[in-house]
Design a protein around this motif. Structure first.
Motif, PDB file in Angstrom:
ATOM      1  N   LEU A 179      12.342  19.413  -2.521  1.00  0.00           N
ATOM      2  CA  LEU A 179      12.751  19.423  -1.122  1.00  0.00           C
ATOM      3  C   LEU A 179      11.590  20.002  -0.322  1.00  0.00           C
ATOM      4  CD1 LEU A 179      15.488  20.060  -2.958  1.00  0.00           C
ATOM      5  CD2 LEU A 179      16.468  19.795  -0.697  1.00  0.00           C
ATOM      6  N   VAL A 180      10.770  19.114   0.206  1.00  0.00           N
ATOM      7  CA  VAL A 180       9.572  19.496   0.952  1.00  0.00           C
ATOM      8  C   VAL A 180       9.986  20.042   2.314  1.00  0.00           C
ATOM      9  CG1 VAL A 180       7.470  18.604   2.029  1.00  0.00           C
ATOM     10  CG2 VAL A 180       8.129  17.821  -0.254  1.00  0.00           C
ATOM     11  N   GLN A 181       9.464  21.205   2.672  1.00  0.00           N
ATOM     12  CA  GLN A 181       9.733  21.800   3.976  1.00  0.00           C
ATOM     13  C   GLN A 181       8.892  21.061   5.021  1.00  0.00           C
ATOM     14  OE1 GLN A 181      12.266  24.597   3.914  1.00  0.00           O
ATOM     15  NE2 GLN A 181      12.301  23.066   2.303  1.00  0.00           N
ATOM     16  N   VAL A 182       9.553  20.307   5.867  1.00  0.00           N
ATOM     17  CA  VAL A 182       8.895  19.367   6.767  1.00  0.00           C
ATOM     18  C   VAL A 182       7.904  20.036   7.712  1.00  0.00           C
ATOM     19  CG1 VAL A 182       9.335  17.652   8.560  1.00  0.00           C
ATOM     20  CG2 VAL A 182      10.805  17.751   6.565  1.00  0.00           C
ATOM     21  N   GLY A 183       8.155  21.264   8.092  1.00  0.00           N
ATOM     22  CA  GLY A 183       7.240  21.963   8.985  1.00  0.00           C
ATOM     23  C   GLY A 183       5.879  22.230   8.373  1.00  0.00           C
ATOM     24  N   THR A 184       5.734  22.032   7.059  1.00  0.00           N
ATOM     25  CA  THR A 184       4.447  22.251   6.402  1.00  0.00           C
ATOM     26  C   THR A 184       3.604  20.978   6.308  1.00  0.00           C
ATOM     27  OG1 THR A 184       5.277  21.850   4.145  1.00  0.00           O
ATOM     28  CG2 THR A 184       5.437  24.118   5.019  1.00  0.00           C
ATOM     29  N   LEU A 185       4.140  19.834   6.763  1.00  0.00           N
ATOM     30  CA  LEU A 185       3.388  18.578   6.705  1.00  0.00           C
ATOM     31  C   LEU A 185       2.187  18.618   7.644  1.00  0.00           C
ATOM     32  CD1 LEU A 185       6.289  15.986   6.617  1.00  0.00           C
ATOM     33  CD2 LEU A 185       4.595  16.379   4.826  1.00  0.00           C
ATOM     34  N   SER A 186       1.096  18.016   7.213  1.00  0.00           N
ATOM     35  CA  SER A 186      -0.119  17.956   8.038  1.00  0.00           C
ATOM     36  C   SER A 186       0.028  16.980   9.192  1.00  0.00           C
ATOM     37  CB  SER A 186      -1.311  17.539   7.165  1.00  0.00           C
ATOM     38  OG  SER A 186      -1.492  18.462   6.115  1.00  0.00           O
ATOM     39  N   MET A 223       0.839  -1.184   0.000  1.00  0.00           N
ATOM     40  CA  MET A 223       0.000   0.000   0.000  1.00  0.00           C
ATOM     41  C   MET A 223       0.885   1.248   0.000  1.00  0.00           C
ATOM     42  SD  MET A 223      -3.009   0.847   2.652  1.00  0.00           S
ATOM     43  CE  MET A 223      -3.647   2.460   2.783  1.00  0.00           C
ATOM     44  N   THR A 224       0.615   2.164  -0.878  1.00  0.00           N
ATOM     45  CA  THR A 224       1.388   3.389  -0.998  1.00  0.00           C
ATOM     46  C   THR A 224       0.914   4.399   0.033  1.00  0.00           C
ATOM     47  OG1 THR A 224       1.624   3.022  -3.361  1.00  0.00           O
ATOM     48  CG2 THR A 224       2.036   5.233  -2.570  1.00  0.00           C
ATOM     49  N   SER A 225       1.882   4.968   0.760  1.00  0.00           N
ATOM     50  CA  SER A 225       1.519   5.989   1.735  1.00  0.00           C
ATOM     51  C   SER A 225       1.408   7.343   1.033  1.00  0.00           C
ATOM     52  CB  SER A 225       2.552   6.057   2.859  1.00  0.00           C
ATOM     53  OG  SER A 225       3.784   6.519   2.361  1.00  0.00           O
ATOM     54  N   ILE A 226       0.492   8.162   1.516  1.00  0.00           N
ATOM     55  CA  ILE A 226       0.305   9.514   0.988  1.00  0.00           C
ATOM     56  C   ILE A 226       0.503  10.500   2.128  1.00  0.00           C
ATOM     57  CG2 ILE A 226      -1.298  11.136  -0.085  1.00  0.00           C
ATOM     58  CD1 ILE A 226      -2.680   8.732  -1.383  1.00  0.00           C
ATOM     59  N   SER A 227       1.363  11.470   1.903  1.00  0.00           N
ATOM     60  CA  SER A 227       1.590  12.537   2.873  1.00  0.00           C
ATOM     61  C   SER A 227       1.083  13.833   2.273  1.00  0.00           C
ATOM     62  CB  SER A 227       3.075  12.657   3.196  1.00  0.00           C
ATOM     63  OG  SER A 227       3.558  11.464   3.767  1.00  0.00           O
ATOM     64  N   THR A 228       0.541  14.699   3.115  1.00  0.00           N
ATOM     65  CA  THR A 228       0.025  15.984   2.656  1.00  0.00           C
ATOM     66  C   THR A 228       0.598  17.110   3.488  1.00  0.00           C
ATOM     67  OG1 THR A 228      -1.896  15.890   4.116  1.00  0.00           O
ATOM     68  CG2 THR A 228      -2.159  14.950   1.908  1.00  0.00           C
ATOM     69  N   GLY A 229       0.548  18.317   2.930  1.00  0.00           N
ATOM     70  CA  GLY A 229       0.981  19.505   3.649  1.00  0.00           C
ATOM     71  C   GLY A 229       0.326  20.725   3.043  1.00  0.00           C
ATOM     72  N   ASN A 230       0.453  21.831   3.746  1.00  0.00           N
ATOM     73  CA  ASN A 230      -0.155  23.072   3.260  1.00  0.00           C
ATOM     74  C   ASN A 230       0.494  24.277   3.918  1.00  0.00           C
ATOM     75  OD1 ASN A 230      -2.076  21.741   5.431  1.00  0.00           O
ATOM     76  ND2 ASN A 230      -2.183  23.970   5.712  1.00  0.00           N
ATOM     77  N   CYS A 287      -2.734  26.918  -0.087  1.00  0.00           N
ATOM     78  CA  CYS A 287      -1.802  26.223  -0.967  1.00  0.00           C
ATOM     79  C   CYS A 287      -1.501  24.874  -0.331  1.00  0.00           C
ATOM     80  CB  CYS A 287      -0.529  27.049  -1.133  1.00  0.00           C
ATOM     81  SG  CYS A 287       0.606  26.404  -2.360  1.00  0.00           S
ATOM     82  N   ALA A 288      -1.633  23.790  -1.112  1.00  0.00           N
ATOM     83  CA  ALA A 288      -1.459  22.452  -0.551  1.00  0.00           C
ATOM     84  C   ALA A 288      -0.756  21.534  -1.544  1.00  0.00           C
ATOM     85  CB  ALA A 288      -2.815  21.876  -0.176  1.00  0.00           C
ATOM     86  N   TYR A 289      -0.149  20.469  -1.012  1.00  0.00           N
ATOM     87  CA  TYR A 289       0.557  19.488  -1.829  1.00  0.00           C
ATOM     88  C   TYR A 289       0.368  18.110  -1.219  1.00  0.00           C
ATOM     89  CZ  TYR A 289       3.983  19.547   1.915  1.00  0.00           C
ATOM     90  OH  TYR A 289       4.574  19.455   3.140  1.00  0.00           O
ATOM     91  N   SER A 290       0.764  17.103  -1.987  1.00  0.00           N
ATOM     92  CA  SER A 290       0.817  15.739  -1.464  1.00  0.00           C
ATOM     93  C   SER A 290       1.982  15.026  -2.126  1.00  0.00           C
ATOM     94  CB  SER A 290      -0.489  14.988  -1.732  1.00  0.00           C
ATOM     95  OG  SER A 290      -0.678  14.783  -3.113  1.00  0.00           O
ATOM     96  N   TYR A 291       2.465  13.964  -1.489  1.00  0.00           N
ATOM     97  CA  TYR A 291       3.456  13.102  -2.125  1.00  0.00           C
ATOM     98  C   TYR A 291       3.221  11.669  -1.669  1.00  0.00           C
ATOM     99  CZ  TYR A 291       6.276  13.403   2.191  1.00  0.00           C
ATOM    100  OH  TYR A 291       6.717  13.357   3.494  1.00  0.00           O
ATOM    101  N   THR A 292       3.645  10.754  -2.521  1.00  0.00           N
ATOM    102  CA  THR A 292       3.472   9.339  -2.235  1.00  0.00           C
ATOM    103  C   THR A 292       4.813   8.709  -1.890  1.00  0.00           C
ATOM    104  OG1 THR A 292       3.718   8.805  -4.570  1.00  0.00           O
ATOM    105  CG2 THR A 292       1.470   9.114  -3.757  1.00  0.00           C
ATOM    106  N   SER A 293       4.765   7.619  -1.156  1.00  0.00           N
ATOM    107  CA  SER A 293       5.935   6.863  -0.741  1.00  0.00           C
ATOM    108  C   SER A 293       6.735   7.632   0.315  1.00  0.00           C
ATOM    109  CB  SER A 293       6.817   6.492  -1.929  1.00  0.00           C
ATOM    110  OG  SER A 293       6.084   5.731  -2.850  1.00  0.00           O
ATOM    111  N   GLU A 294       7.779   7.004   0.771  1.00  0.00           N
ATOM    112  CA  GLU A 294       8.658   7.631   1.761  1.00  0.00           C
ATOM    113  C   GLU A 294       9.650   8.542   1.050  1.00  0.00           C
ATOM    114  OE1 GLU A 294       8.601   7.483   5.209  1.00  0.00           O
ATOM    115  OE2 GLU A 294       6.641   6.650   4.718  1.00  0.00           O
ATOM    116  N   PRO A 295      10.147   9.588   1.733  1.00  0.00           N
ATOM    117  CA  PRO A 295      11.150  10.461   1.118  1.00  0.00           C
ATOM    118  C   PRO A 295      12.408   9.673   0.758  1.00  0.00           C
ATOM    119  CG  PRO A 295      10.296  11.419   3.144  1.00  0.00           C
ATOM    120  CD  PRO A 295       9.787  10.016   3.080  1.00  0.00           C
ATOM    121  N   ALA A 296      13.077  10.092  -0.310  1.00  0.00           N
ATOM    122  CA  ALA A 296      14.339   9.473  -0.707  1.00  0.00           C
ATOM    123  C   ALA A 296      15.425   9.778   0.317  1.00  0.00           C
ATOM    124  CB  ALA A 296      14.750   9.971  -2.090  1.00  0.00           C
TER     125      ALA A 296
END
Length: 121
Positions: free
Chosen positions: A80-87, A1-8, A14-23
């Protein structure tokens, strides 16, 4: 199962999402990251472009940085996702893999013992 992370952004416009774990999970001490964060560094989750989706594009209220585009050849095609913006703040737990621009770290910050120390990225 693919994990989905979101942030805003702060107001949620303004919002985004990404799948899987960070590289890579990294802290960066370069001067542009200091300017973006208003602090000594940024905390970044490196995500391949194909796993990243911008879900809502424009915030007219505050304009905070949600991610940066990697510019070096080695990181081309990565966000490079700014971690402090994760939901989900539980994503902040766990080890950091690398420290970028480690020689620029403020002298009063303690090095992370298990993180690779890179002079640049």
């Amino acid at each position: 199962m693919t994990s989905i992370s979101t942030g805003n952004c702060l107001c949620g416009a303004c919002a985004y999402s990404y799948t899987s774990e960070p590289a890579v999970k990294a802290i960066c001490h370069c001067n542009p990251c200091r300017k973006v964060s208003g602090g000594t560094n940024t905390v970044n989750f490196v995500v391949p472009d194909e796993n990243f989706t911008l879900t809502v594009f424009f915030c007219t209220e505050r304009g905070n940085t949600l991610w940066k585009e990697a510019t070096s050849k080695e990181l081309k095609g990565l966000k490079l996702v700014q971690v402090g913006t994760l939901s989900d703040t539980s994503k902040l737990n766990g080890d950091i893999d690398a420290v970028f621009y480690a020689p620029n770290r403020a002298s009063w910050l303690v090095p992370l013992p298990r993180a690779a120390q890179w002079a640049q990225f």
